[in-house]
Design a protein around this motif. Sequence first.
Motif, mmCIF file in Angstrom:
data_model
loop_
_atom_site.group_PDB
_atom_site.id
_atom_site.type_symbol
_atom_site.label_atom_id
_atom_site.label_comp_id
_atom_site.label_asym_id
_atom_site.label_seq_id
_atom_site.Cartn_x
_atom_site.Cartn_y
_atom_site.Cartn_z
ATOM 1 N N GLU A 195 50.617 -5.509 24.968
ATOM 2 C CA GLU A 195 50.479 -4.969 23.614
ATOM 3 C C GLU A 195 51.553 -5.526 22.685
ATOM 4 O O GLU A 195 51.290 -5.846 21.527
ATOM 5 C CB GLU A 195 50.560 -3.433 23.621
ATOM 6 N N GLY A 196 52.748 -5.629 23.212
ATOM 7 C CA GLY A 196 53.846 -6.174 22.413
ATOM 8 C C GLY A 196 53.532 -7.589 21.941
ATOM 9 O O GLY A 196 53.828 -7.953 20.795
ATOM 10 N N GLU A 215 50.731 -7.792 19.145
ATOM 11 C CA GLU A 215 51.172 -7.360 17.818
ATOM 12 C C GLU A 215 51.852 -8.459 17.007
ATOM 13 O O GLU A 215 51.934 -8.359 15.789
ATOM 14 C CB GLU A 215 52.144 -6.170 17.960
ATOM 15 N N ILE A 216 52.359 -9.482 17.690
ATOM 16 C CA ILE A 216 53.159 -10.469 16.953
ATOM 17 C C ILE A 216 52.522 -11.855 16.833
ATOM 18 O O ILE A 216 53.013 -12.683 16.080
ATOM 19 C CB ILE A 216 54.568 -10.633 17.579
ATOM 20 N N THR A 249 42.463 -2.831 23.244
ATOM 21 C CA THR A 249 43.421 -3.932 23.068
ATOM 22 C C THR A 249 43.216 -4.630 21.732
ATOM 23 O O THR A 249 44.175 -5.018 21.069
ATOM 24 C CB THR A 249 43.343 -4.972 24.219
ATOM 25 N N TRP A 260 42.497 -3.376 18.999
ATOM 26 C CA TRP A 260 43.171 -2.552 18.006
ATOM 27 C C TRP A 260 44.653 -2.920 17.885
ATOM 28 O O TRP A 260 45.261 -2.740 16.833
ATOM 29 C CB TRP A 260 42.993 -1.074 18.394
ATOM 30 N N ARG A 261 45.219 -3.443 18.978
ATOM 31 C CA ARG A 261 46.635 -3.806 18.967
ATOM 32 C C ARG A 261 46.887 -5.192 18.378
ATOM 33 O O ARG A 261 48.028 -5.553 18.104
ATOM 34 C CB ARG A 261 47.214 -3.762 20.398
ATOM 35 N N LYS A 284 47.363 -8.101 15.802
ATOM 36 C CA LYS A 284 47.856 -8.167 14.425
ATOM 37 C C LYS A 284 46.653 -8.337 13.498
ATOM 38 O O LYS A 284 45.727 -9.087 13.820
ATOM 39 C CB LYS A 284 48.772 -9.397 14.329
ATOM 40 N N LYS A 285 46.678 -7.687 12.357
ATOM 41 C CA LYS A 285 45.533 -7.777 11.442
ATOM 42 C C LYS A 285 45.335 -9.229 10.987
ATOM 43 O O LYS A 285 46.283 -9.900 10.596
ATOM 44 C CB LYS A 285 45.745 -6.856 10.239
ATOM 45 N N SER A 332 44.412 -11.687 12.865
ATOM 46 C CA SER A 332 44.671 -12.688 13.906
ATOM 47 C C SER A 332 43.368 -13.120 14.577
ATOM 48 O O SER A 332 42.278 -12.721 14.149
ATOM 49 C CB SER A 332 45.686 -12.163 14.916
ATOM 50 N N HIS A 390 39.322 -7.011 11.049
ATOM 51 C CA HIS A 390 40.597 -6.815 11.746
ATOM 52 C C HIS A 390 40.996 -8.119 12.441
ATOM 53 O O HIS A 390 42.160 -8.521 12.412
ATOM 54 C CB HIS A 390 40.490 -5.668 12.764
#
Lengths: 347, 347
Positions: free
Chosen positions: A219-220, A223-224, A244, A246-247, A249-250, A252, A276
């Motif tokens: 998840e980390g 997000e990036i 997943t 949902w995690r 980055k918008k 991406s 998303h």
Amino acid sequence: MDDDRDIILYLGDPICYNTELYAKLEKEFIILRPSKKERERDEFIKALKEKRWCEFSAILRPFCDSGWEMGKWNTALIHLLPDRCSAFASAGSGNEGIDLKVMKMQGIEYYNGAAAASEATGDMAIFHIIPVFRNMQWSIEGALSIDPNRWKDAHRNAARTAYNPSGKALGIIGLGQVGSTIARKAFGCFGMKIYYHDIKRKRKNEEEALKVEFCERLEGMLEIVDCVVVATPVLPTPIITKATLWRFKKGSRLVNIAHGSSVDEEALVGALETGHLSAAGLDVQEKEPYVHPKLAVMRNVTLTSHTAEGTIDTEIAFETLAMENIRQHFLAPSDFQSLCQKYPMRH
Amino acid sequence: MDDDRDIILYLGDPICYNTELYAKLEKEFIILRPSKKERERDEFIKALKEKRWCEFSAILRPFCDSGWEMGKWNTALIHLLPDRCSAFASAGSGNEGIDLKVMKMQGIEYYNGAAAASEATGDMAIFHIIPVFRNMQWSIEGALSIDPNRWKDAHRNAARTAYNPSGKALGIIGLGQVGSTIARKAFGCFGMKIYYHDIKRKRKNEEEALKVEFCERLEGMLEIVDCVVVATPVLPTPIITKATLWRFKKGSRLVNIAHGSSVDEEALVGALETGHLSAAGLDVQEKEPYVHPKLAVMRNVTLTSHTAEGTIDTEIAFETLAMENIRQHFLAPSDFQSLCQKYPMRH
């Protein structure tokens, strides 16, 4: 019988590229090649019970599209193998259809062909990474339409939401042979900043050589990064799910060159529809050979027909690697160093 | 008038990304921005004659899609420029629409934006190099058809004539900013052996850094490479003609990311139909926005709608580079070193 050479059970069509190495192998080993009919499951099991191929020491399957007629290598098959059998060298980059646990308990080393396919699969990942950043599907459709207005629309407007992969962050799930090749190529081609998540962390010097940064939590990483590439073996459940996604980055992107079953496509369609995720590139699909009709009409989705591994060079390397794995296992040939450079072993 | 700052004639839409640098520029220079109407050729010529924008020292055109309303910069326009004018910094990777000879005679340095577009254009070349070796268009069409039989056909058969670019020979025609970027990417991604032909040979250390080998004769290069990439400026006549195609190695491939007019498409269609060439990838077409209908239906041809340069990153870099070129020309700012690293100058 004076001949004390080990016996190889050869599954599949005859060697067609590296016949020189095969001639060598034929001198070093006794090679028995069951017919196509004998390779059908029932007949194959019968033959194993009858010890039709004597006490063979190894199994060789140098191609992906032949030699698997007996189906899944589970307990039922593996327990019938001779005690003497200690190696199974097969084409294909994964371990599908093989119960590795049982294989190991039986004392059989399984060599897959991932090293032979990683170059082609890595290129497929690069091929999909470009369009997910660049709206390439829009540009392709504009040209193929031979409609000057659609061409002009793509020419003028596709750029307005397109980015260079250069300098963006790439997240690779699964840094095996294929994942490592993708990392090397994505850095060499785009200079991307590369993160990876894997159940097993690489050694520090390997990470440095590949210029990759480990993320302990998936998840980390999601997000990036600006683009996620799935490069895992077959997993029991999809790794890309509604949860997943949902995690991510918008805005991406997702690329999958591994296995269709790794991605919940219904959830992916949803993430693309809401924006998303901004784009996806899929060489593999969940219900192959059926393609999700919604994915097929999305201009921000690039699809290929599961051809990531598919090149003549891969075929050549599959057969060479399978034969060399057997040779190395039994003979530890003096050219082992150069072999490792060409096809790094899976260990 | 006390203000002794140089005047910049700004052509086109307002800066939209790097507003911070623009604010700096506004302090360092007086910026005059003609309206869209004033930029139309007749009005523009009238204004130059009237010296409406005083004795401006430089022209700045930071975008590709605005600021060129006056049309071709030939003698008729250039001779009307103030004596004081010594720099013209423009977006766009080529020198199209500019009579460089007259510009030079007038003592005006023309700075194009090639360095800003080379990353995106290089990626487009990589995007086309993969399919010409890999039959990617077949694979794409199989998936997009959502016909399981066409999917299976692509899955099974596309590989049988597909190769890895890795280790093959690439020939680049024109090793400018874009050509050099393609060389760097093709080596970093595929480890290709790279040859180039250009009217000007690079220095030895540049060749070594790029790992490229010079071919003095174009024909000599065409005979030995597996894929030719056209990366030249606009040329007076096509460089890929029936005569040059004949010199291509049998079964080799063509990629054009430069200018549609560089390739005689009728001759290319012929070379593809006879199988002399095995594939082509064209971001640009001869009669844009019209696409040759025969090329559009060939499964071994990949087409895009002239979007090689087209990314937001290119736009950002165009405007930044155009402004920095002006600053460097007049102010030689202390951050020139870092600028050169980011956007190597055309010199």
